[in-house]
Structures are given as structure tokens and as C-alpha cells.
Design a protein around this motif. Structure first.
Motif, short mmCIF file in Angstrom:
data_model
loop_
_atom_site.label_atom_id
_atom_site.label_comp_id
_atom_site.label_asym_id
_atom_site.label_seq_id
_atom_site.Cartn_x
_atom_site.Cartn_y
_atom_site.Cartn_z
N ALA A 277 4.46 -49.27 -46.99
CA ALA A 277 3.23 -49.77 -46.37
C ALA A 277 2.99 -51.22 -46.77
N VAL A 278 3.23 -51.53 -48.03
CA VAL A 278 3.07 -52.92 -48.49
C VAL A 278 4.17 -53.80 -47.91
N ALA A 279 5.41 -53.32 -47.97
CA ALA A 279 6.54 -54.12 -47.50
C ALA A 279 6.46 -54.41 -46.00
N MET A 280 5.95 -53.46 -45.22
CA MET A 280 5.89 -53.63 -43.77
C MET A 280 4.76 -54.54 -43.31
N THR A 281 3.77 -54.72 -44.14
CA THR A 281 2.59 -55.49 -43.72
C THR A 281 2.47 -56.86 -44.39
N GLY A 294 -0.92 -57.49 -54.18
CA GLY A 294 -0.14 -56.92 -53.08
C GLY A 294 -0.81 -55.77 -52.38
N VAL A 295 -1.39 -54.83 -53.13
CA VAL A 295 -2.01 -53.65 -52.52
C VAL A 295 -3.23 -54.06 -51.70
N ILE A 296 -4.08 -54.90 -52.27
CA ILE A 296 -5.27 -55.36 -51.55
C ILE A 296 -4.86 -56.12 -50.29
N ALA A 297 -3.81 -56.94 -50.41
CA ALA A 297 -3.34 -57.72 -49.25
C ALA A 297 -2.85 -56.80 -48.14
N ALA A 298 -2.22 -55.69 -48.50
CA ALA A 298 -1.74 -54.73 -47.50
C ALA A 298 -2.92 -54.10 -46.76
N PHE A 299 -3.94 -53.70 -47.50
CA PHE A 299 -5.14 -53.14 -46.86
C PHE A 299 -5.77 -54.17 -45.93
N ALA A 300 -5.83 -55.43 -46.38
CA ALA A 300 -6.43 -56.49 -45.58
C ALA A 300 -5.63 -56.73 -44.30
N ALA A 301 -4.30 -56.70 -44.41
CA ALA A 301 -3.45 -56.94 -43.24
C ALA A 301 -3.63 -55.85 -42.19
N ILE A 302 -3.86 -54.63 -42.64
CA ILE A 302 -4.00 -53.51 -41.71
C ILE A 302 -5.41 -53.41 -41.14
N PHE A 303 -6.40 -53.33 -42.06
CA PHE A 303 -7.76 -53.01 -41.62
C PHE A 303 -8.61 -54.22 -41.27
N ASP A 304 -8.29 -55.38 -41.83
CA ASP A 304 -9.08 -56.58 -41.52
C ASP A 304 -8.43 -57.38 -40.39
N ALA A 305 -7.18 -57.81 -40.62
CA ALA A 305 -6.51 -58.65 -39.63
C ALA A 305 -6.18 -57.91 -38.35
N HIS A 306 -5.79 -56.63 -38.48
CA HIS A 306 -5.33 -55.89 -37.28
C HIS A 306 -6.46 -55.11 -36.60
N PHE A 307 -7.22 -54.35 -37.40
CA PHE A 307 -8.28 -53.51 -36.82
C PHE A 307 -9.67 -54.14 -36.91
N HIS A 308 -9.78 -55.27 -37.57
CA HIS A 308 -11.05 -55.99 -37.72
C HIS A 308 -12.13 -55.11 -38.35
N ALA A 309 -11.71 -54.34 -39.34
CA ALA A 309 -12.66 -53.50 -40.09
C ALA A 309 -12.63 -53.94 -41.55
N GLY A 310 -13.01 -55.20 -41.76
CA GLY A 310 -12.95 -55.77 -43.10
C GLY A 310 -13.81 -55.05 -44.10
N TRP A 311 -14.88 -54.41 -43.64
CA TRP A 311 -15.76 -53.69 -44.57
C TRP A 311 -15.02 -52.59 -45.32
N LEU A 312 -14.03 -51.97 -44.64
CA LEU A 312 -13.28 -50.89 -45.27
C LEU A 312 -12.41 -51.42 -46.41
N VAL A 313 -11.93 -52.64 -46.28
CA VAL A 313 -11.12 -53.24 -47.35
C VAL A 313 -11.97 -53.44 -48.59
N TYR A 314 -13.23 -53.83 -48.40
CA TYR A 314 -14.14 -53.99 -49.54
C TYR A 314 -14.38 -52.66 -50.24
N VAL A 315 -14.54 -51.62 -49.45
CA VAL A 315 -14.75 -50.28 -50.03
C VAL A 315 -13.52 -49.86 -50.84
N VAL A 316 -12.34 -50.05 -50.26
CA VAL A 316 -11.10 -49.66 -50.94
C VAL A 316 -10.89 -50.51 -52.20
#
Length: 526
Positions: A277-281, A294-316
Motif C-alpha cells: 500500500a505504501v509502495a504503490m502510492t 511514509g505511512v502518513i504519506a500513503a494515507f494522504a495520497a489515497i484519501f486526501d489527494a485521490h478521494f479528497h477526504a483529508g479529514w480522514l487522514v487527520y483521524v488516522v
């Protein structure tokens, strides 16, 4: 270390003077048979599984699958099975590695193995704190928390000492906090990450790895690509701690190996998916720049940059930080309790065995905090010497140092098992690896020892993830700190008579009458 490499308090009881072979009640009498498959699985999984090692796995690309299978089958299982047999030997039930090595190789080596098992976590604290700082930096938007050596040093020191002071009040709630932290800060974020990765790829997300052309088998002619294997050991390290619960299992001969096989498979699967998941994103060059984020960046790449749900990255990010803080809390008092047994045996000053009203050895915990602060200074200093703009050198040095210290203890662990299997066959035990087959026992231990030595040697080679300047700092720091760490327990053991009363008695010229020893004789502690 992991930093999952965890030594639970239950595996290192302070009253265990086991290396002198003080026998206790039989397993059947001393432990109620209350644990079933799922109970024991939960305990062991909480000691092994983690999230913050995913960037290390991801940095090796698709080689991570090979390394995880290699570490799981040829290292995790040998450690788990050999530990189970040693933990069920009559009289060794509660002493952990101090008893196992001390009763086979001698007390000096038992103390050394125990020391390495404890000392590695003082480095592991820094690794975990780096991860917490990276998560906090995302929450507050302050990048200096993961790329400024001075700020990182102060941040780690605040985290460690704040948690140390809170633990002086006892560990009544520590186990509960650790369980909540494990589920909330490890399992929940891992599930969210994996579900998010699937959704990311299904909805057109671009993978940073071309799976069609990816290499799954590492090039063994390039040592730089093998160095990262050391971090994969941390994915499984610490499983021996749960062996202390074997005597509580309803059917240890069947349940224990079944739990270990299932856990091995599950750990390989989850760590593989998490690493992918980290390597692919995250592009490799971005990941290598600051692995602690790295882990936070992966969450940001998926949920913030792609799905525009940045709030979920803050929760995680909050959950991850809280989970690792809970893990650090459970480590502060638990592993240090192992040293209380050696204080009662006179190997270290008896003052270390004194506890406050909450059962905490204040002296041990405070000295532990000082040691962690020294490691903090060394690792952040290595970051400054290598350029100061990337936390990767400090992070990788911390991981590498944790591994090489821990692995020396595992070398002694496997050598002790060889002695048990070859020379102490008469000792009664509840669990036997491969029944009573000496050949099978030696093959299992031999495989584990070979992988341990391989990982230990390869850890000292320069990393392909660092620049030439950073690699010089990495190797020098690693070698010097490792050599000093390996020597410390033997220096302490050599000085034991200076605080157990033996030397002072020998120096009294008028003391001609035989007197009762308040300490232990040289013969007794040799």
C-alpha cells in the motif's frame, strides 16, 4: 521492536532467579489452564504486529514478499517453537531468556541475553517516537518535527520523559491501554489503509510500481538491496515473549504450534499488503527522503489527494500517534522489570530491586529514560552530520541498531536451545519441537541461527536508500554503538562483586571469624 520486538512484562517476572535453577512448582500446579486458541492468539499478535514498519518494507519494492516469507518461515517459526520448548521446561516457566540461556550457557551469558533483550528497546523507543512526531507533524502542519534534528531531539525527549513519569504510578491500566492502543492504533488504521488501497486502484489510482515488470526475487549480488532485510526481522521479533503463557494453554502441544503457524501466515499477509500500500502510492525517491512519514504519506495520497477526504487522514494520524504512545507506555515499565531478577541475584546493585508502592523500580525506569535520551542525541546527531534535511538516516540507524543488538540475544537464544536439545534431554517439559527428535530440533534451531547470523552481518553493510555521506555516518554510528552495547553486560557482570558485598568483606583484615554472607559468593554467581 517490532520495534514490534516486544518483551511483555509477563515474560520477565521480577522474582525469577531462574538462572540459578531455582525450581518452582510444576507447570500444571503453577498455571491454570485457562487460555484457548483465540486468547493466546490475541496476546501474541499484540506483541508482534505493527503498522509503522510498512515504509521499511515498501522501500524494498516487491522484494518485500520474498523477505517476509523468508523471515516468517525460516526465522519466526524457529524462534517461536524453540521458545515454547524452553518455556515449558520444569523450573524455567517464568524466567524468560534469562532462565533459558542462564541454565544452559551459564549465568554470565544469561544476563547478557537478557540485557540485549532489554537494551534494544531503549533504541526502539526513539524509532517509535520518530513515528509519533511524524504523525503529529501532519496534525499540526509543522514539518520540523520530522526534518529538523534539534526539534526532533527535543520532541523525542518530551515524549519519553512524559510517558516515563506517568508510568511511575504503576501499570494497573497499562495492559488495558496497550490493548486499546493496539486495536485503535494498529488494526483499525491497517484495515482503513488496505480498504483504501483497493478503492484507490479500482477508481483509477496510479500504482508507483509496475507489477508486470517488478522483480520479486532480490539480487543477492547487491548487498545494498539486502540490508533492508534487517528491518523485516523486526516484523517478527518479540514472539518469544508469549512463550511464558504456554503453561496456561489448555492443550499446549496442539494449540501453540497452530497459533504460531496462523500468526505467521497472517503477519506475512498483512505486512505484505501494508508494505505494498505504501509502495504503490508513494514514489520511492519520496519515501527514501523521509521514511518516518511514509505511512502518513500513503494515507494522504489515497484519501486526501485521490478521494479528497483529508479529514480522514487527520483521524488516522491521531489514531496512529495514540496507538504508538500506548505501545511506548506499555514498554517503559514492563521490559525493565526483567532486570529486577538480576538485582536479586547480585549481578546488578540490589538497589535496582527496590520498588515504590506501585511496584515500579524508579531507579531502573529513570536510568532507562536517560539511556533513551542518549540514543536520541546520537541518532539525531547522525541526522545532522549527514545533512540534517532527511530523517531517514536517523530512522534507519535506529532500526538497524535495534536489530543488531536484539540479534546478539537471539544468537545466544539459539545456542542455548542447542545445549538443551543435545545435552539436557532429561529435563521434563510440556512441549517438544518435533516430538523427541533431536535431529528435527537441531535442524529447526540451525535454520533460525543461520538466518539470525545472516541478518546480523548484512545489517552492517551500507544501505542503498542513503547517500554516500549518510552511509558513512550510518555505518560508523552502527558499528561503534553496537560494539559498546555488546560489551556493557560483560563489564557489569565483571563488576558484580563490587556491589554484592564480596569485595568489601575480603578487604577487612580483622575480619577473621566466619560470617554469614549478605551477598552471594563468587561460586554461587559464576
Amino acid at each position: 521492536m517490532s520495534a514490534s520486538q516486544e518483551t511483555s512484562a509477563s515474560s520477565v517476572q521480577p522474582a525469577a532467579t531462574t538462572a540459578t535453577q531455582k525450581t518452582s512448582a510444576s507447570p500444571a500446579a503453577s498455571a491454570a489452564k485457562t487460555l484457548g486458541f483465540f486468547g493466546f492468539f490475541a496476546i501474541t499478535a499484540s506483541m508482534v504486529m505493527t503498522v509503522y514498519a510498512y515504509p521499511n518494507f515498501a522501500s524494498s519494492g516487491m522484494h518485500l514478499i520474498f523477505f517476509l516469507i523468508l523471515g516468517g518461515v525460516f526465522w519466526f517459526l524457529p524462534v517461536a517453537l524453540c521458545a515454547a520448548e524452553m518455556a515449558t521446561v520444569k523450573g524455567w516457566q517464568s524466567g524468560g531468556i534469562f532462565a533459558w540461556v542462564g541454565n544452559t550457557l551459564g549465568k554470565r551469558w544469561g544476563f547478557a541475553a537478557l540485557f540485549y533483550q532489554w537494551f534494544q528497546i531503549t533504541v526502539g523507543f526513539v524509532t517509535m517516537a520518530f513515528f509519533v512526531l511524524a504523525a503529529i507533524s501532519y496534525l499540526v502542519g509543522w514539518d520540523a518535527l520530522y526534518n529538523n534534528p534539534l526539534v526532533m531531539f527535543i520532541g523525542v525527549a518530551i515524549i519519553v520523559w512524559a510517558l516515563t513519569l506517568t508510568q511511575l504510578g504503576g501499570t494497573k491500566l497499562t495492559a488495558r491501554i496497550a490493548k486499546i492502543g493496539f486495536f485503535g492504533g494498529v488494526l483499525v488504521p491497517a484495515v482503513i489503509l488496505l480498504v483504501g488501497l483497493v478503492a484507490y486502484l479500482v477508481t483509477g489510482g496510479v500504482s508507483q510500481i509496475d507489477l508486470a515488470t517488478a522483480s520479486y526475487i532480490p539480487d543477492f549480488t547487491k548487498t545494498g538491496t539486502l540490508v533492508i532485510f534487517a528491518s523485516f526481522i523486526l516484523a517478527f521479533a518479540g514472539v518469544e515473549a508469549s512463550a511464558s503463557h504456554v503453561n496456561e494453554l489448555k492443550n499446549p502441544g496442539r494449540t501453540y504450534p497452530l497459533v504460531m503457524i496462523v500468526l505467521c501466515i497472517l503477519t506475512i499477509v498483512l505486512d505484505t499488503l501494508g508494505g505494498m500500500a505504501v509502495a504503490m502510492t508513494i514514489p520511492l525517491e519520496t519515501l527514501e527522503g523521509n521514511m518516518s512519514v511514509g505511512v502518513i504519506a500513503a494515507f494522504a495520497a489515497i484519501f486526501d489527494a485521490h478521494f479528497h477526504a483529508g479529514w480522514l487522514v487527520y483521524v488516522v494520524a491521531f489514531l496512529l500517534a495514540a496507538g504508538v504512545l500506548a505501545e511506548i507506555s506499555s514498554w517503559i515499565v514492563g521490559p525493565s522489570r526483567a532486570l529486577l531478577a538480576t538485582a536479586e541475584d547480585g549481578i546488578i546493585p540490589k538497589s535496582f530491586a527496590k520498588t515504590n508502592k506501585h511496584g515500579v523500580s524508579v531507579k531502573t525506569v529513570v536510568i532507562q529514560g536517560i539511556i533513551v535520551t542518549i540514543w536520541d542525541a546520537v541518532l539525531c546527531g547522525s541526522m545532522a552530520l549527514s545533512g540534517g534535511s532527511s530523517s531517514s538516516v536517523a530512522y534507519l540507524t535506529a532500526v538497524g541498531l535495534t536489530v543488531v543488538i536484539y540479534l546478539v540475544g537471539y544468537v545466544l537464544f539459539f545456542l542455548a536451545y542447542f545445549v538443551l536439545a543435545l545435552k539436557r534431554k532429561d529435563l521434563p517439559r510440556v512441549f517438544n519441537v518435533f516430538g523427541h527428535s533431536t535431529v528435527g530440533k537441531c535442524i529447526m534451531a540451525g535454520i533460525g541461527l543461520a538466518v539470525t547470523l545472516f541478518a546480523l552481518v548484512i545489517s552492517f553493510f551500507p544501505s542503498s536508500e542513503l547517500s554516500a555521506q549518510a552511509n558513512v555516518v550510518y555505518v560508523i554510528t552502527l558499528v561503534v554503538c553496537w560494539a559498546v552495547s555488546v560489551a556493557i553486560p560483560f563489564v557489569i557482570y565483571g563488576l558484580r562483586h563490587h556491589w554484592d558485598g564480596t569485595v568489601k568483606k575480603a578487604q577487612k583484615p580483622t575480619d577473621t571469624k566466619p560470617t554469614a554472607h549478605t551477598g552471594r559468593s563468587a561460586h554461587h554467581v559464576a
